[in-house]
Design a protein around this motif. Structure first.
Motif, PDB file in Angstrom:
ATOM      1  N   VAL A 105       0.845  -1.190   0.000  1.00  0.00           N
ATOM      2  CA  VAL A 105       0.000   0.000   0.000  1.00  0.00           C
ATOM      3  C   VAL A 105       0.889   1.253   0.000  1.00  0.00           C
ATOM      4  CG1 VAL A 105      -0.206   0.091   2.534  1.00  0.00           C
ATOM      5  CG2 VAL A 105      -1.974   1.125   1.098  1.00  0.00           C
ATOM      6  N   GLU A 106       0.525   2.239  -0.827  1.00  0.00           N
ATOM      7  CA  GLU A 106       1.377   3.419  -1.005  1.00  0.00           C
ATOM      8  C   GLU A 106       0.878   4.593  -0.161  1.00  0.00           C
ATOM      9  OE1 GLU A 106       3.132   6.403  -4.473  1.00  0.00           O
ATOM     10  OE2 GLU A 106       1.676   4.844  -5.000  1.00  0.00           O
ATOM     11  N   VAL A 107       1.756   5.098   0.683  1.00  0.00           N
ATOM     12  CA  VAL A 107       1.460   6.303   1.462  1.00  0.00           C
ATOM     13  C   VAL A 107       1.900   7.511   0.643  1.00  0.00           C
ATOM     14  CG1 VAL A 107       2.074   7.633   3.520  1.00  0.00           C
ATOM     15  CG2 VAL A 107       1.584   5.188   3.711  1.00  0.00           C
ATOM     16  N   ILE A 108       0.947   8.423   0.393  1.00  0.00           N
ATOM     17  CA  ILE A 108       1.260   9.582  -0.454  1.00  0.00           C
ATOM     18  C   ILE A 108       1.357  10.885   0.340  1.00  0.00           C
ATOM     19  CG2 ILE A 108       0.321   8.598  -2.568  1.00  0.00           C
ATOM     20  CD1 ILE A 108      -2.305  10.022  -2.024  1.00  0.00           C
ATOM     21  N   ASN A 109       0.932  10.849   1.618  1.00  0.00           N
ATOM     22  CA  ASN A 109       1.007  12.053   2.440  1.00  0.00           C
ATOM     23  C   ASN A 109       0.775  11.664   3.896  1.00  0.00           C
ATOM     24  OD1 ASN A 109       1.217  14.744   3.173  1.00  0.00           O
ATOM     25  ND2 ASN A 109      -0.890  15.255   2.622  1.00  0.00           N
ATOM     26  N   PHE A 110       1.248  12.470   4.809  1.00  0.00           N
ATOM     27  CA  PHE A 110       0.923  12.315   6.225  1.00  0.00           C
ATOM     28  C   PHE A 110       1.010  13.692   6.869  1.00  0.00           C
ATOM     29  CE2 PHE A 110       5.329  11.176   5.442  1.00  0.00           C
ATOM     30  CZ  PHE A 110       6.048  11.905   6.388  1.00  0.00           C
ATOM     31  N   PHE A 111       0.161  13.935   7.862  1.00  0.00           N
ATOM     32  CA  PHE A 111       0.112  15.264   8.460  1.00  0.00           C
ATOM     33  C   PHE A 111      -0.501  15.200   9.859  1.00  0.00           C
ATOM     34  CE2 PHE A 111      -3.776  14.581   6.043  1.00  0.00           C
ATOM     35  CZ  PHE A 111      -4.781  14.980   6.909  1.00  0.00           C
ATOM     36  N   LYS A 112      -0.307  16.281  10.605  1.00  0.00           N
ATOM     37  CA  LYS A 112      -0.880  16.409  11.943  1.00  0.00           C
ATOM     38  C   LYS A 112      -2.067  17.353  11.886  1.00  0.00           C
ATOM     39  CE  LYS A 112       3.629  15.717  14.171  1.00  0.00           C
ATOM     40  NZ  LYS A 112       4.680  16.312  15.044  1.00  0.00           N
ATOM     41  N   ALA A 113      -3.140  16.984  12.580  1.00  0.00           N
ATOM     42  CA  ALA A 113      -4.334  17.830  12.695  1.00  0.00           C
ATOM     43  C   ALA A 113      -5.177  17.288  13.836  1.00  0.00           C
ATOM     44  CB  ALA A 113      -5.138  17.837  11.394  1.00  0.00           C
ATOM     45  N   ASN A 114      -6.006  18.134  14.413  1.00  0.00           N
ATOM     46  CA  ASN A 114      -6.919  17.723  15.480  1.00  0.00           C
ATOM     47  C   ASN A 114      -6.198  17.049  16.648  1.00  0.00           C
ATOM     48  OD1 ASN A 114      -9.103  18.636  13.943  1.00  0.00           O
ATOM     49  ND2 ASN A 114      -9.416  16.645  12.986  1.00  0.00           N
ATOM     50  N   GLU A 115      -4.957  17.458  16.890  1.00  0.00           N
ATOM     51  CA  GLU A 115      -4.130  16.906  17.971  1.00  0.00           C
ATOM     52  C   GLU A 115      -3.834  15.422  17.785  1.00  0.00           C
ATOM     53  OE1 GLU A 115      -2.672  18.789  20.263  1.00  0.00           O
ATOM     54  OE2 GLU A 115      -3.626  20.516  19.327  1.00  0.00           O
ATOM     55  N   THR A 116      -3.999  14.932  16.550  1.00  0.00           N
ATOM     56  CA  THR A 116      -3.619  13.563  16.237  1.00  0.00           C
ATOM     57  C   THR A 116      -2.897  13.564  14.891  1.00  0.00           C
ATOM     58  OG1 THR A 116      -4.379  11.272  16.134  1.00  0.00           O
ATOM     59  CG2 THR A 116      -5.834  12.942  15.135  1.00  0.00           C
ATOM     60  N   VAL A 117      -2.700  12.389  14.306  1.00  0.00           N
ATOM     61  CA  VAL A 117      -1.975  12.323  13.039  1.00  0.00           C
ATOM     62  C   VAL A 117      -2.754  11.482  12.033  1.00  0.00           C
ATOM     63  CG1 VAL A 117       0.326  12.715  13.945  1.00  0.00           C
ATOM     64  CG2 VAL A 117      -0.587  10.422  13.958  1.00  0.00           C
ATOM     65  N   TYR A 118      -2.538  11.773  10.755  1.00  0.00           N
ATOM     66  CA  TYR A 118      -3.257  11.124   9.667  1.00  0.00           C
ATOM     67  C   TYR A 118      -2.266  10.640   8.616  1.00  0.00           C
ATOM     68  CZ  TYR A 118      -7.319  13.382  11.745  1.00  0.00           C
ATOM     69  OH  TYR A 118      -8.294  13.780  12.625  1.00  0.00           O
ATOM     70  N   MET A 119      -2.582   9.481   8.032  1.00  0.00           N
ATOM     71  CA  MET A 119      -1.773   8.888   6.978  1.00  0.00           C
ATOM     72  C   MET A 119      -2.663   8.766   5.737  1.00  0.00           C
ATOM     73  SD  MET A 119      -0.011   5.088   7.070  1.00  0.00           S
ATOM     74  CE  MET A 119       0.432   5.293   8.792  1.00  0.00           C
TER      75      MET A 119
END
Length: 300
Positions: A105-119
């Protein structure tokens, strides 16, 4: 009113982000799956409307979602564990962003928001192997097993080449796309290899698919650990159910070898390869993906 949604009163709001929620440059469409540590959503990129999958870190035993989608630890005691888990989740995203292979599976971005993290991952169409086995959607035969697991092993070989172990290979984490093209999902248990003896990583265990060495800190993990899980996933395709858990097999192995249980339906070389990969003790298994692939191709 409580500052956060009561899961019994507002079960939907508690469990997942609502349709139409905008996070960073993405709009949530619907939830795809959730577990104890995270949820996965189908979303669209706002700029071009391309669909993606977004994985959100939310360990429900440690944290909750407030009315404005901010994720907050449940207590001071859980805060330390939550923050450590969040950091590990972010590190997982960084690792995956550098792992590029057609069958991973390809991860194309990751970021922090809402005091948590997203992949953010590419969204692929298909069915996970566990659902295929449960509903018997695709007939299991030699050509299906060789196509799916040889391709899957190519992806696993790339993971091992970069000195990582997946450690959660199972039918539920294998997406079967068109033309029986597999995609390995969910890298939440990934560890660097060699694994440090005093690793603080949380153990991820799946009955029937995790090898004995994942249940203890006394035995070294390695490529052979993923190989056991591959063998167990292949055996599940033969039996249409998970194999006997490894710790039970270590005490008393009641699992009939594949060469005996399925000798009338599959060639001996294939069944021997599955039995070899599923050896209870690590030293009795193939040491590398290449060794297992040679056996699967009848070269041993």
């Amino acid at each position: 009113m409580s500052e956060y949604y009561d899961p019994e009163t507002y079960p939907q709001a508690w469990n997942y982000l609502q349709t139409g929620t905008i996070i960073d440059q993405y709009m949530i469409e619907r939830e795809l799956a959730h577990g104890g540590f995270s949820s996965v959503y189908l979303a669209r990129q706002l700029e071009d409307q391309v669909q993606v999958a977004i994985k959100e870190y939310l360990p429900r035993k440690l944290a909750h979602r407030t009315w404005n989608n901010v994720v907050t630890p449940n207590s001071d005691e859980s805060k330390t564990l939550y923050l450590r888990g969040r950091a590990l989740f972010f590190e997982e995203a960084k690792v995956l962003a550098n792992l590029k292979h057609h069958n991973i599976v390809e991860v194309i971005n990751f970021f922090k928001a809402n005091e948590t993290v997203y992949m953010v991952m590419t969204y692929d169409y298909g069915l996970t192997l566990d659902k295929i086995l449960l509903k018997k959607i695709i007939p299991m035969n030699e050509s299906f097993l060789l196509k799916v697991f040889n391709d899957l092993l190519n992806g696993i070989a790339e993971i091992h080449r970069q000195n990582f172990l997946h450690l959660d290979i199972k039918p539920a984490n294998i997406l079967i796309r068109a033309q029986h093209d597999p995609l390995l999902l969910d890298f939440g248990a990934i560890q660097s290899f060699p694994v440090a003896k005093n690793s603080n990583r949380t153990k991820v265990l799946t009955k029937g698919f995790s090898p004995v060495e994942q249940y203890t800190n006394q035995t070294r993990l390695g490529p052979w650990s993923d190989i056991y899980a591959v063998g167990a996933s292949m055996r599940a395709c033969l039996d249409y159910k998970p194999p006997v858990p490894a710790p039970i097999r270590e005490q008393e192995d009641t699992l009939i070898p594949a060469v005996k249980a399925h000798k009338t339906k599959y060639p001996e070389y294939l069944l021997k390869a599955i039995d070899w990969a599923m050896a209870v003790q690590p030293e009795d298994r193939p040491k590398s993906v290449a060794e297992l692939q040679q056996a699967l191709n009848g070269e041993n």
